[in-house]
Design a protein around this motif. Sequence first.
Motif, PDB file in Angstrom:
ATOM      1  N   THR A 188      24.356  51.501  41.216  1.00 45.68           N
ATOM      2  CA  THR A 188      25.205  52.419  40.453  1.00 45.68           C
ATOM      3  C   THR A 188      24.723  52.428  39.005  1.00 45.68           C
ATOM      4  O   THR A 188      24.627  51.364  38.372  1.00 45.68           O
ATOM      5  CB  THR A 188      26.678  51.988  40.495  1.00 45.68           C
ATOM      6  OG1 THR A 188      27.127  52.003  41.852  1.00 45.68           O
ATOM      7  CG2 THR A 188      27.539  52.942  39.671  1.00 45.68           C
ATOM      8  N   SER A 190      25.169  54.084  35.061  1.00 41.62           N
ATOM      9  CA  SER A 190      26.242  54.615  34.211  1.00 41.62           C
ATOM     10  C   SER A 190      25.648  55.425  33.065  1.00 41.62           C
ATOM     11  O   SER A 190      24.433  55.399  32.826  1.00 41.62           O
ATOM     12  CB  SER A 190      27.089  53.459  33.660  1.00 41.62           C
ATOM     13  OG  SER A 190      26.286  52.568  32.880  1.00 41.62           O
ATOM     14  N   TYR A 192      25.323  58.580  32.828  1.00 40.08           N
ATOM     15  CA  TYR A 192      24.398  59.606  33.319  1.00 40.08           C
ATOM     16  C   TYR A 192      24.677  60.944  32.632  1.00 40.08           C
ATOM     17  O   TYR A 192      25.826  61.396  32.554  1.00 40.08           O
ATOM     18  CB  TYR A 192      24.574  59.755  34.830  1.00 40.08           C
ATOM     19  CG  TYR A 192      23.580  60.676  35.468  1.00 40.08           C
ATOM     20  CD1 TYR A 192      22.356  60.201  35.901  1.00 40.08           C
ATOM     21  CD2 TYR A 192      23.874  62.026  35.616  1.00 40.08           C
ATOM     22  CE1 TYR A 192      21.439  61.054  36.487  1.00 40.08           C
ATOM     23  CE2 TYR A 192      22.965  62.874  36.202  1.00 40.08           C
ATOM     24  CZ  TYR A 192      21.744  62.397  36.639  1.00 40.08           C
ATOM     25  OH  TYR A 192      20.835  63.255  37.215  1.00 40.08           O
ATOM     26  N   TYR A 197      20.035  57.867  31.729  1.00 38.99           N
ATOM     27  CA  TYR A 197      21.169  57.100  32.269  1.00 38.99           C
ATOM     28  C   TYR A 197      20.922  55.637  31.917  1.00 38.99           C
ATOM     29  O   TYR A 197      19.804  55.228  31.572  1.00 38.99           O
ATOM     30  CB  TYR A 197      21.324  57.279  33.786  1.00 38.99           C
ATOM     31  CG  TYR A 197      20.090  56.939  34.594  1.00 38.99           C
ATOM     32  CD1 TYR A 197      19.853  55.653  35.032  1.00 38.99           C
ATOM     33  CD2 TYR A 197      19.165  57.937  34.925  1.00 38.99           C
ATOM     34  CE1 TYR A 197      18.722  55.353  35.763  1.00 38.99           C
ATOM     35  CE2 TYR A 197      18.034  57.645  35.656  1.00 38.99           C
ATOM     36  CZ  TYR A 197      17.820  56.348  36.085  1.00 38.99           C
ATOM     37  OH  TYR A 197      16.680  56.055  36.795  1.00 38.99           O
ATOM     38  N   SER A 241      32.612  61.525  37.376  1.00 36.95           N
ATOM     39  CA  SER A 241      33.228  60.946  36.200  1.00 36.95           C
ATOM     40  C   SER A 241      34.204  59.862  36.634  1.00 36.95           C
ATOM     41  O   SER A 241      35.024  60.057  37.525  1.00 36.95           O
ATOM     42  CB  SER A 241      33.966  62.029  35.401  1.00 36.95           C
ATOM     43  OG  SER A 241      34.615  61.458  34.285  1.00 36.95           O
ATOM     44  N   LYS A 242      34.099  58.707  35.976  1.00 39.90           N
ATOM     45  CA  LYS A 242      34.968  57.601  36.305  1.00 39.90           C
ATOM     46  C   LYS A 242      35.313  56.846  35.039  1.00 39.90           C
ATOM     47  O   LYS A 242      34.410  56.378  34.331  1.00 39.90           O
ATOM     48  CB  LYS A 242      34.290  56.663  37.316  1.00 39.90           C
ATOM     49  CG  LYS A 242      35.192  55.523  37.760  1.00 39.90           C
ATOM     50  CD  LYS A 242      34.490  54.662  38.790  1.00 39.90           C
ATOM     51  CE  LYS A 242      35.374  53.522  39.250  1.00 39.90           C
ATOM     52  NZ  LYS A 242      34.684  52.658  40.228  1.00 39.90           N
ATOM     53  N   GLU A 245      33.576  58.061  32.003  1.00 42.66           N
ATOM     54  CA  GLU A 245      32.127  57.866  31.946  1.00 42.66           C
ATOM     55  C   GLU A 245      31.506  58.512  33.180  1.00 42.66           C
ATOM     56  O   GLU A 245      32.062  58.443  34.280  1.00 42.66           O
ATOM     57  CB  GLU A 245      31.796  56.372  31.907  1.00 42.66           C
ATOM     58  CG  GLU A 245      30.323  56.079  31.652  1.00 42.66           C
ATOM     59  CD  GLU A 245      30.049  54.587  31.529  1.00 42.66           C
ATOM     60  OE1 GLU A 245      29.052  54.226  30.913  1.00 42.66           O
ATOM     61  OE2 GLU A 245      30.854  53.789  32.056  1.00 42.66           O
ATOM     62  N   ILE A 247      28.923  58.536  36.079  1.00 44.95           N
ATOM     63  CA  ILE A 247      28.101  57.581  36.835  1.00 44.95           C
ATOM     64  C   ILE A 247      27.474  58.303  38.016  1.00 44.95           C
ATOM     65  O   ILE A 247      27.882  59.405  38.386  1.00 44.95           O
ATOM     66  CB  ILE A 247      28.946  56.398  37.355  1.00 44.95           C
ATOM     67  CG1 ILE A 247      30.033  56.899  38.326  1.00 44.95           C
ATOM     68  CG2 ILE A 247      29.582  55.623  36.205  1.00 44.95           C
ATOM     69  CD1 ILE A 247      30.780  55.777  39.012  1.00 44.95           C
TER      70      ILE A 247
END
Length: 355
Positions: A188, A190, A192, A197, A241-242, A245, A247
Amino acid sequence: MKNKINRVKKGFVAMFLVAPLVLGDAGIACAEETFIEIKKEYRTSIKEEDGRSQFKEVYEKDGIVYRLKSVRTDNVEEIYPGNIITYDSDPFVGNPEVYAPNEAVEKEGKRYTLKTSELSKVLTEETTKYSEASVLYEGVEYIDSLPEDAKVKVINEDLKQELNVTLPAVGYKEESAYWDYNFTFPITVSGYDADFYMLGQTEISNRSPLIDHAIIFLSYLNLPSQYYKISSIEWDGDPVSKDGEVIRNAIAYGRKFVKNIRGIYGGDVTFPSIEANAYHGTYIDAEAENQTEQIIYKKEITATYVRDGRKGGWNFLKWLLTNSVTMSILAILLIILLLLVIVKRVRKRSINSAD
């Protein structure tokens, strides 16, 4: 005079009654046993002999008759001609042929041949002994750790006992090592966006192929490059989006270096008591001159007699005649009785003469 004679008579009667009580031999006042036991030791060449012939059927004691009820064998010792050695197998459960004594053995330069072999039932004792068992762990990776304790099955081969116990590890043994090509793991990234990224603290351009950063991916996952190899990396879905942010997930494919390791677990294990078999064998010197002689059995036996009753009148009289002390007392009493009779007759004549 008459009172004197009466006193003598009473004394005679008292002595006659007290004598057996004092002597005790007639069995009147002594405690009577309900049974008695007699032990003997003898030798015979017949193994199955019960020893009953060594005892009389009737036994007399203190005027009481006892009859033979039973004979038991307490101990048997085998005596062989020439030099002998014995063999006692460990208790076992299973095919007796596996544990049977050999037909011949050698000891201290001498050859011995099997003379007798006996299979018997025994009750084993509860036994605690050190036991080990192993567990094979396949495909162990560099990052894997093996259990320090494990539940294993321990077996007592001779007694066919199986127990499931938990034992601590006492060692590990590598049996093989190889590359496993079925290696995949998720990644994974982050931060991005359209240009780059973040892979941990490393900024990577998203215009470069993912495979170009395989070493960085391994470092990010704390996987040593000598044990893990990445052959391809693919994006797994679109950016999302999480927590404010952006990802994006990826999947890496490759191979990993793994080992098959056998863990050894050991410790003290207690096996319960069970009924088992055991062999007892006897070997004689193959060169002994008298090896054809018979085996002698030295036996310790005990006979039990039970009370049957008192002796009859004739036996009691026979007992009196063979007891010198009793006969002496009876003779004295008889003399006193005769004197009393004589005195009585003399007195009677004296009275008649006076008249």
